[in-house]
Write a protein that holds these residues in place. Structure first.
Motif, short mmCIF file in Angstrom:
data_model
loop_
_atom_site.label_atom_id
_atom_site.label_comp_id
_atom_site.label_asym_id
_atom_site.label_seq_id
_atom_site.Cartn_x
_atom_site.Cartn_y
_atom_site.Cartn_z
N GLY A 66 114.88 38.37 -5.69
CA GLY A 66 115.10 37.86 -4.34
C GLY A 66 114.49 38.72 -3.25
N ILE A 67 113.39 39.41 -3.57
CA ILE A 67 112.70 40.24 -2.60
C ILE A 67 111.23 39.83 -2.57
N THR A 68 110.48 40.37 -1.61
CA THR A 68 109.06 40.04 -1.55
C THR A 68 108.28 40.83 -2.60
N SER A 69 107.15 40.27 -2.97
CA SER A 69 106.26 40.96 -3.92
C SER A 69 105.80 42.29 -3.35
N THR A 70 105.55 42.33 -2.07
CA THR A 70 105.10 43.57 -1.43
C THR A 70 106.16 44.66 -1.54
N GLU A 71 107.42 44.29 -1.28
CA GLU A 71 108.49 45.28 -1.39
C GLU A 71 108.60 45.81 -2.81
N LEU A 72 108.57 44.90 -3.78
CA LEU A 72 108.68 45.34 -5.18
C LEU A 72 107.49 46.20 -5.57
N TYR A 73 106.29 45.78 -5.22
CA TYR A 73 105.09 46.56 -5.55
C TYR A 73 105.20 47.97 -4.98
#
Length: 75
Positions: A21-28
């Protein structure tokens, strides 16, 4: 990094981020902070790309959880 590895990293990050439930950018950025893009997704590509997407998502989440716990949180 080869094109198949790049595609795998993109798929793994996108699917895991969606599941969390987070953005791909945050996870990356969180993965990169702990060196997990290289150590997990690229270095373990031969093993991980043969797993189901659910298996990959589980591995990414577990690795991130363990590293963030070891390092004291997201920071």
């Amino acid at each position: 990094m080869s094109i198949p590895q790049t595609q795998f990293v993109t798929l793994a990050v996108g699917a895991t981020a969606q599941h969390m439930g987070i953005t791909s950018t945050e996870l990356y950025n969180r993965l990169k902070r702990h060196g997990l893009v290289r150590r997990l997704l690229i270095d373990c590509y031969d093993t991980l790309h043969a797993e189901s997407i659910d298996g990959v998502v589980w591995n990414v989440q577990e690795a991130l959880k363990n590293w963030e716990k070891k390092e004291g949180g997201k920071q």
